[in-house]
Design a protein around this motif. Structure first.
Motif, PDB file in Angstrom:
ATOM      1  N   PHE A 206      43.455  30.311  39.706  1.00 46.25           N
ATOM      2  CA  PHE A 206      42.615  30.519  40.881  1.00 46.25           C
ATOM      3  C   PHE A 206      43.147  31.682  41.697  1.00 46.25           C
ATOM      4  O   PHE A 206      44.347  31.966  41.702  1.00 46.25           O
ATOM      5  CB  PHE A 206      42.579  29.257  41.759  1.00 46.25           C
ATOM      6  N   HIS A 208      42.013  34.076  45.544  1.00 43.85           N
ATOM      7  CA  HIS A 208      41.101  34.272  46.671  1.00 43.85           C
ATOM      8  C   HIS A 208      40.416  35.639  46.626  1.00 43.85           C
ATOM      9  O   HIS A 208      39.636  35.964  47.522  1.00 43.85           O
ATOM     10  CB  HIS A 208      41.868  34.126  47.983  1.00 43.85           C
ATOM     11  N   ARG A 211      36.655  36.182  47.249  1.00 48.13           N
ATOM     12  CA  ARG A 211      36.256  34.986  47.977  1.00 48.13           C
ATOM     13  C   ARG A 211      36.686  35.105  49.444  1.00 48.13           C
ATOM     14  O   ARG A 211      35.947  34.739  50.346  1.00 48.13           O
ATOM     15  CB  ARG A 211      36.933  33.769  47.334  1.00 48.13           C
ATOM     16  N   TYR A 256      34.315  36.083  40.356  1.00 48.29           N
ATOM     17  CA  TYR A 256      34.144  35.049  41.377  1.00 48.29           C
ATOM     18  C   TYR A 256      33.825  33.695  40.734  1.00 48.29           C
ATOM     19  O   TYR A 256      34.448  32.671  41.056  1.00 48.29           O
ATOM     20  CB  TYR A 256      33.022  35.459  42.326  1.00 48.29           C
ATOM     21  N   ASP A 257      32.846  33.687  39.836  1.00 45.15           N
ATOM     22  CA  ASP A 257      32.443  32.432  39.200  1.00 45.15           C
ATOM     23  C   ASP A 257      33.555  31.866  38.323  1.00 45.15           C
ATOM     24  O   ASP A 257      33.703  30.638  38.215  1.00 45.15           O
ATOM     25  CB  ASP A 257      31.178  32.652  38.366  1.00 45.15           C
ATOM     26  N   THR A 260      35.862  30.040  40.533  1.00 49.80           N
ATOM     27  CA  THR A 260      35.222  28.805  40.975  1.00 49.80           C
ATOM     28  C   THR A 260      35.466  27.699  39.947  1.00 49.80           C
ATOM     29  O   THR A 260      35.667  26.530  40.314  1.00 49.80           O
ATOM     30  CB  THR A 260      33.713  29.021  41.164  1.00 49.80           C
ATOM     31  N   ARG A 261      35.483  28.067  38.681  1.00 50.23           N
ATOM     32  CA  ARG A 261      35.747  27.112  37.596  1.00 50.23           C
ATOM     33  C   ARG A 261      37.230  26.995  37.285  1.00 50.23           C
ATOM     34  O   ARG A 261      37.619  26.366  36.310  1.00 50.23           O
ATOM     35  CB  ARG A 261      34.993  27.531  36.328  1.00 50.23           C
ATOM     36  N   ARG A 262      38.080  27.645  38.116  1.00 49.57           N
ATOM     37  CA  ARG A 262      39.534  27.665  37.919  1.00 49.57           C
ATOM     38  C   ARG A 262      39.900  28.335  36.589  1.00 49.57           C
ATOM     39  O   ARG A 262      40.760  27.882  35.858  1.00 49.57           O
ATOM     40  CB  ARG A 262      40.134  26.248  37.986  1.00 49.57           C
TER      41      ARG A 262
END
Length: 283
Positions: A206, A208, A211, A256-257, A260-262
């Motif tokens: 992950f 940031h 994000r 980004y996506d 989001t799914r790590r």
């Protein structure tokens, strides 16, 4: 929501420290017209950092850039190695940013930090800047490294300058030394590098980047985060394209996506030691 933009006003540094990734990009320093144009396109982002690579106090227009940023509603944030404060400090005190972070590195990182005058100058500047209303963070981001052993004399001098019991900060790791003046602890991390060992493609990861933050190199190239030293993850150029279009590009959306799914959509992200600290169980 993007809250932070790392706007690299120069990629040139006066030092060559052991912990720094450095950059292979050609040396470049941003003009006032370029800074004005890029800050217009970053409107709405609150925190504006004056570096990605490079030492911002080298830029002759730094005080002017701080004034422009303030007039446009940004909170200017400055990170410096502190080695030029003896030359540039008085001028900077006349136009203080919202926050200044001074990286107090061990002498092993660079001979400049072994100069007895270096730490005294940094402490004196920090005190005066805080008294002027600027938030000041003195950073020791070498925990867990061999250089951590050299922190003792630095801490001794800080205790002499700021005696008494230091209160811990409310968030993060560190202490309150005086009003608006803090000591920040941090672990040393491995920069993302194409040659570094990679996590397996399906491993949890992950960040940031995209994000909470973006980076803008001194030629206008937009990158996902403040650690893309060579612009490997170039998403577009802010001189040519609006930020909303760049963030909506297929590559930006995939990054980004993925987080989001790590998952790390880009190989460089899977080779980033800093991103791994956000994975559960690793910091």
């Amino acid at each position: 929501m993007i809250r932070k933009a790392y706007l690299e006003i120069t990629n040139v540094c006066n030092l060559s420290c052991t912990f720094c990734h450095k950059t292979a990009r050609p040396p470049r320093t941003m003009t006032e017209a370029e800074f004005d144009a890029l800050t217009d396109r970053l409107a709405g982002i609150r925190h504006l950092y004056f570096h990605l690579m490079g030492e911002p106090t080298l830029h002759p227009l730094l005080p002017r850039f701080i004034e422009i940023a303030k007039a446009k509603g940004f909170l200017p944030m400055l990170t410096t190695n502190g080695s030029l404060l003896s030359q540039k400090g008085d001028l900077l005190l006349k136009t203080l940013p919202h926050k200044i972070s001074i990286s107090l590195h061990a002498p092993a990182a660079n001979p400049a930090f072994a100069d007895p005058a270096y730490l005294s100058t940094a402490i004196d500047f920090a005190r005066r800047a805080a008294e002027g209303g600027c938030i000041v963070a003195l950073r020791l981001w070498n925990l867990g490294s061999a250089e951590e052993a050299e922190n003792a004399p630095i801490l001794e001098k800080l205790h002499a300058a700021f005696p008494g019991q230091w209160a811990p900060v409310r968030r993060g790791n560190g202490f309150v030394l005086a009003e608006k003046l803090f000591l920040e602890w941090g672990e040393q991390f491995d920069w993302p590098d194409p040659a570094a060992p990679a996590l397996p493609e399906g491993a949890e990861l992950f960040c940031h980047g995209l994000r909470d933050q973006i980076g803008v190199l001194c030629d206008g190239t937009v990158v996902p985060c403040c650690l893309d030293a060579d612009g490997n993850l170039a998403l577009g150029n802010l001189f040519e394209t609006e930020l909303c279009e760049i963030l909506a590009s297929p590559r930006a959306r995939a990054i980004y996506d993925g987080f989001t799914r790590r998952r790390g959509a880009e190989e460089l992200c899977r080779r980033c030691g800093y991103a791994r600290r956000f994975v559960k169980g690793e910091g």
